[in-house]
Design an enzyme around this catalytic site. Sequence first.
Site, short mmCIF file in Angstrom:
data_model
loop_
_atom_site.label_atom_id
_atom_site.label_comp_id
_atom_site.label_asym_id
_atom_site.label_seq_id
_atom_site.Cartn_x
_atom_site.Cartn_y
_atom_site.Cartn_z
N ASN A 3 0.83 -1.08 0.13
CA ASN A 3 0.07 0.04 0.07
C ASN A 3 1.09 1.35 0.14
O ASN A 3 1.50 1.54 0.97
CB ASN A 3 -0.89 0.06 1.09
CG ASN A 3 -1.79 1.05 1.22
OD1 ASN A 3 -1.96 2.10 0.65
ND2 ASN A 3 -2.26 1.42 2.73
N LYS B 109 0.21 4.24 -0.33
CA LYS B 109 -0.62 5.40 0.19
C LYS B 109 -0.13 6.84 -0.81
O LYS B 109 -0.31 6.41 -1.94
CB LYS B 109 -0.02 5.73 1.63
CG LYS B 109 0.06 4.39 2.36
CD LYS B 109 0.03 4.85 4.05
CE LYS B 109 0.15 3.36 4.73
NZ LYS B 109 -0.14 3.64 6.13
N HIS C 152 -9.36 1.17 4.71
CA HIS C 152 -8.21 1.33 5.60
C HIS C 152 -8.30 2.23 6.94
O HIS C 152 -9.29 3.05 6.93
CB HIS C 152 -7.13 1.75 4.60
CG HIS C 152 -5.71 1.72 5.38
ND1 HIS C 152 -5.36 2.71 6.16
CD2 HIS C 152 -4.94 1.05 4.94
CE1 HIS C 152 -4.11 2.39 6.43
NE2 HIS C 152 -3.58 1.57 5.66
N GLU D 246 -6.76 4.66 7.71
CA GLU D 246 -6.74 6.08 7.59
C GLU D 246 -7.91 6.71 6.90
O GLU D 246 -8.38 7.87 6.88
CB GLU D 246 -5.35 6.36 6.59
CG GLU D 246 -4.10 6.07 7.60
CD GLU D 246 -3.20 5.43 6.52
OE1 GLU D 246 -3.18 5.74 5.42
OE2 GLU D 246 -2.00 5.11 7.32
N GLU E 192 -5.41 -5.06 10.53
CA GLU E 192 -4.33 -4.08 10.83
C GLU E 192 -4.52 -3.45 12.14
O GLU E 192 -5.31 -2.49 12.20
CB GLU E 192 -4.33 -3.03 9.59
CG GLU E 192 -4.08 -3.69 8.54
CD GLU E 192 -3.62 -2.70 7.46
OE1 GLU E 192 -2.39 -2.80 6.94
OE2 GLU E 192 -4.16 -1.73 7.06
N GLY F 4 2.26 1.96 10.89
CA GLY F 4 3.31 3.31 10.61
C GLY F 4 3.84 3.65 12.07
O GLY F 4 4.50 4.76 11.89
N SER G 210 3.35 -2.52 10.38
CA SER G 210 4.89 -2.53 10.73
C SER G 210 5.46 -3.63 10.38
O SER G 210 6.36 -4.16 10.92
CB SER G 210 5.20 -2.15 12.26
OG SER G 210 4.83 -0.54 12.43
C1 PEP Z 1 -0.71 0.07 6.06
O1 PEP Z 1 -1.09 1.35 6.30
O2 PEP Z 1 -1.50 -0.75 5.61
C2 PEP Z 1 0.37 -0.34 6.69
C3 PEP Z 1 0.21 -1.68 7.15
O3 PEP Z 1 1.46 0.51 7.10
P1 PEP Z 1 2.89 0.15 7.70
O4 PEP Z 1 3.43 -1.20 7.11
O5 PEP Z 1 3.85 1.36 7.25
O6 PEP Z 1 2.80 -0.12 9.30
#
Ligand code: PEP
Length: 267
Positions: free
Chosen positions: A22, A24, A108, A110, A180, A186, A226
């Site tokens: 992803n 973003k 997601h 976000e 998630e 992040g 992460s």
């Molecule tokens: C995401 O935004 O879907 C995600 C998993 O981000 P990150 O790997 O940076 O934590």
Amino acid sequence: MTIASSPSTPSMLLRKKLIAGNWKMNKTSADAVSLVKEIVTVVGKEHDVEIVVCPPFTALESVARALEGTAIKLGAQNMHTEPAGAYTGEISAAMLRALFTSYVILGHSERRTFFKESDALINQKVLAALKSQLKPIVCVGETLQERESGATLKVVQTQVEHGLQGVSKELATSVVIAYEPVWAIGTGRVATTEQAQEVHAFIRSLLSKLFGEPVAQKIRILYGGSMKPANAPELLAQKDIDGGLIGGASLEARSFVDLVKAAAATK
Ligand code: PEP
């Protein structure tokens, strides 16, 4: 060959591991093509793991061209519920399909947080995606406060049940769930393998109630938050973790490719 699922069928025969990036709101069209070309050079012919890259809308067409003739699939990060019309600034499933997009990330955290997307809206998007033969990657997960108050499974249950309302058994295997935990996205703070596996197994039990056990055994549940090459092998070795949705580590070819290799090694 069709593999009938039974409690003894190994999960790897039912569910090919999936690694999705992803990106973003990162990468211009030119930067996206450079990144995807690097990825293609190393894993463009990888067939044991399904690989998906999800660039911003503005790079979908150029990345689609760069992916031609490879095994890597294209995904989008969002879409509107309606096929066309007066929705300024929005993109429909049909537009995504016209660019050879196979997957779309929906719900997601976000989008839930910054754009106030509700489970009901996400559900409409899931149904619209499936109607257009787009495979939704439906994101669910609890906030830190929800985890600390012991509400994790309840929150995830509501998100899964509401998000998948009205999905038929036949189309359910096209759905991918991404667990998630919001506190891990992040932040560099990854869920422990026990925390992740517990929620993944719980999600699979919910899917079994919704669609029956044979269908639930075919639905992929990704971990996201992460995930990095260093922590991926242990996570990906868990019985109900079928891959990863990767944010930060998908923006560099090397770490993304290493994640694909980690998934291939645990297949
Ligand atoms: C995401 O935004 O879907 C995600 C998993 O981000 P990150 O790997 O940076 O934590």
